[in-house]
Design a protein around this motif. Structure first.
Motif, mmCIF file in Angstrom:
data_model
loop_
_atom_site.group_PDB
_atom_site.id
_atom_site.type_symbol
_atom_site.label_atom_id
_atom_site.label_comp_id
_atom_site.label_asym_id
_atom_site.label_seq_id
_atom_site.Cartn_x
_atom_site.Cartn_y
_atom_site.Cartn_z
ATOM 1 N N THR A 1 23.126 -37.579 30.253
ATOM 2 C CA THR A 1 21.944 -36.596 29.728
ATOM 3 C C THR A 1 20.532 -36.442 29.409
ATOM 4 O O THR A 1 19.613 -36.011 29.403
ATOM 5 C CB THR A 1 22.875 -36.021 28.670
ATOM 6 O OG1 THR A 1 23.017 -36.834 27.831
ATOM 7 C CG2 THR A 1 24.130 -34.652 29.081
ATOM 8 N N ARG A 2 20.207 -37.733 29.755
ATOM 9 C CA ARG A 2 19.157 -38.485 28.951
ATOM 10 C C ARG A 2 18.165 -37.794 30.028
ATOM 11 O O ARG A 2 16.695 -38.434 29.673
ATOM 12 C CB ARG A 2 19.218 -39.134 28.585
ATOM 13 C CG ARG A 2 19.232 -40.054 26.961
ATOM 14 C CD ARG A 2 19.192 -41.508 26.460
ATOM 15 N NE ARG A 2 20.649 -41.980 27.746
ATOM 16 C CZ ARG A 2 20.876 -43.345 27.802
ATOM 17 N NH1 ARG A 2 19.818 -44.201 27.199
ATOM 18 N NH2 ARG A 2 21.081 -43.722 28.640
ATOM 19 N N GLN B 1 37.184 -41.304 37.218
ATOM 20 C CA GLN B 1 37.497 -40.848 35.627
ATOM 21 C C GLN B 1 37.534 -39.483 35.774
ATOM 22 O O GLN B 1 36.320 -38.736 35.783
ATOM 23 C CB GLN B 1 36.218 -41.438 35.309
ATOM 24 C CG GLN B 1 36.535 -41.147 33.757
ATOM 25 C CD GLN B 1 35.507 -41.952 32.417
ATOM 26 O OE1 GLN B 1 34.633 -41.901 32.847
ATOM 27 N NE2 GLN B 1 35.675 -42.086 31.135
HETATM 28 P P1 UTP Z 1 25.292 -44.131 29.013
HETATM 29 O O1 UTP Z 1 25.766 -43.135 27.358
HETATM 30 O O2 UTP Z 1 24.320 -44.688 28.972
HETATM 31 O O3 UTP Z 1 25.580 -43.048 30.148
HETATM 32 O O4 UTP Z 1 26.997 -44.781 29.642
HETATM 33 P P2 UTP Z 1 25.632 -41.660 30.429
HETATM 34 O O5 UTP Z 1 26.960 -40.819 29.092
HETATM 35 O O6 UTP Z 1 25.810 -41.226 31.830
HETATM 36 O O7 UTP Z 1 24.170 -41.011 29.947
HETATM 37 P P3 UTP Z 1 23.546 -39.985 28.266
HETATM 38 O O8 UTP Z 1 23.062 -40.782 27.397
HETATM 39 O O9 UTP Z 1 24.525 -38.894 29.226
HETATM 40 O O10 UTP Z 1 22.084 -40.375 29.022
HETATM 41 C C1 UTP Z 1 26.559 -46.538 30.105
HETATM 42 C C2 UTP Z 1 27.077 -46.329 31.484
HETATM 43 O O11 UTP Z 1 28.919 -45.756 31.437
HETATM 44 C C3 UTP Z 1 29.346 -44.603 32.309
HETATM 45 C C4 UTP Z 1 27.577 -44.203 32.743
HETATM 46 O O12 UTP Z 1 27.642 -43.477 33.974
HETATM 47 C C5 UTP Z 1 27.199 -45.406 32.400
HETATM 48 O O13 UTP Z 1 26.926 -46.382 33.536
HETATM 49 N N1 UTP Z 1 29.866 -43.675 31.910
HETATM 50 C C6 UTP Z 1 29.832 -43.567 30.310
HETATM 51 C C7 UTP Z 1 31.086 -44.227 32.634
HETATM 52 O O14 UTP Z 1 31.399 -43.707 33.753
HETATM 53 N N2 UTP Z 1 32.052 -42.535 31.603
HETATM 54 C C8 UTP Z 1 32.220 -41.595 30.428
HETATM 55 O O15 UTP Z 1 32.765 -41.519 29.851
HETATM 56 C C9 UTP Z 1 30.474 -42.951 29.878
#
Ligand code: UTP
Length: 292
Positions: free
Chosen positions: A18-19, A106
């Motif tokens: 989302t960022r 997932q």
């Molecule tokens: P982040 O919190 O950085 O990723 O998770 P996000 O949720 O995609 O990003 P924002 O905060 O919404 O921008 C770190 C890593 O863990 C993975 C993400 O893809 C990223 O590589 N992740 C996170 C998963 O695979 N599954 C999840 O449920 C959460």
């Protein structure tokens, strides 16, 4: 107890990113390109350099772009061959030959711990690496290689850690730890706090997106209670692991970029481009002229 060699690396890549909206609306964040390579390729190359031969990518929606990137591209390869573009053909080939890559899904983004749990059957009963693809570590000796070497000494789970000054610590999981006497890079972890207030942080040692975990972590993730939004946090599971096994922090040598954040991504792009032999000189000249 002696462990087998570390062979497997898990890449959680099922987050919503989302960022980085709107770029991540239809493209996984892990496929955003730093200079000319998607984030996930930097991570896969690092894992391969650390000796991993099996890459496990945990995907969510829009996984096709990632699968296609690491697959053979017959039409593109034939076109490059026909045009005699051997150097580019080698680049394209080398991506598909990097390692054996398997994908697991997932179904919902239920947290980092949950994403790692999706790899349980494929990892089996052996220690393994976890690399978060949006953390890019620029290092002479690849960060995960440094960690694998430390693992062969400690035979315990290892969390890469970076010293973070000031309020910024509140964005990280933070280690409660003491230095290890005979190895200045290692920290003896006693506990950890997820995103503490600055005044409550137990240290300045933040956890970053590189882990080596023993297989017992899966049992711990399964036992952890979901937190906010039903998410299973990896740090909660590691805290639980601490009750059974030693866990170390590790001060790697190198510079980390948070490429999952727009500003961090821009900084990483500039730094990596400046270091490139083919692009650096021209880019540097242009930057010097740039009116800022
Ligand atoms: P982040 O919190 O950085 O990723 O998770 P996000 O949720 O995609 O990003 P924002 O905060 O919404 O921008 C770190 C890593 O863990 C993975 C993400 O893809 C990223 O590589 N992740 C996170 C998963 O695979 N599954 C999840 O449920 C959460």
């Amino acid at each position: 107890m002696s462990y087998q060699k570390i062979r497997k690396a898990v890449f959680p890549a099922a987050g919503l990113g989302t960022r980085f909206l709107p770029a991540t609306k239809a493209i996984p964040k892990e496929m955003l390109c730093l200079v000319d390579k998607p984030l996930i390729q930097y991570g896969v190359e690092e894992a391969v350099a650390a000796g991993c031969t099996e890459i496990i990518i945990v995907t969510g929606r829009d996984k096709a772009a990632m699968e296609d990137h690491f697959d053979y591209s017959p039409e593109l390869e034939a076109a490059l061959e026909a045009k005699g573009k051997q150097a580019l053909l080698d680049v394209v080939h080398s991506v598909s030959k990097l390692a054996r890559i398997v994908y697991t899904r997932q179904p919902h983004p239920l947290g980092l711990g949950h994403a790692v749990l999706m790899a349980k059957e494929i990892v089996g009963d052996e220690p393994f690496c976890v690399l978060l693809p949006d953390d890019i570590v620029d290092a002479k000796v690849p960060c995960m290689k440094q960690m694998v070497e430390a693992f062969y000494e400690t035979q315990s789970s290892i969390l890469a850690s970076e010293v973070v000054e000031g309020d910024a610590i509140s964005a990280y999981g933070v280690l409660d730890c003491t230095p290890v006497a005979n190895n200045p890079r290692l920290l003896d972890v006693k506990g950890m706090v997820e995103k503490p207030k600055f005044e409550e942080a137990p240290s300045q040692n933040a956890i970053i997106g590189r882990y080596i975990l023993t297989p017992r972590i899966f049992e711990m993730i399964e036992a952890v209670k979901p937190g906010a939004g039903g998410e299973l946090q990896l740090t909660d599971a590691i805290k639980m692991l601490l009750q059974h096994e030693k866990v170390y922090g590790f001060h790697y040598e190198g510079k980390r970029h948070d490429a999952g954040d727009k500003l961090g991504f821009l900084k990483a792009t500039v730094e990596l481009a400046l270091k490139r032999e083919d692009l650096g000189p021209g880019f540097r000249d242009w930057l010097k002229e740039f009116p800022i």
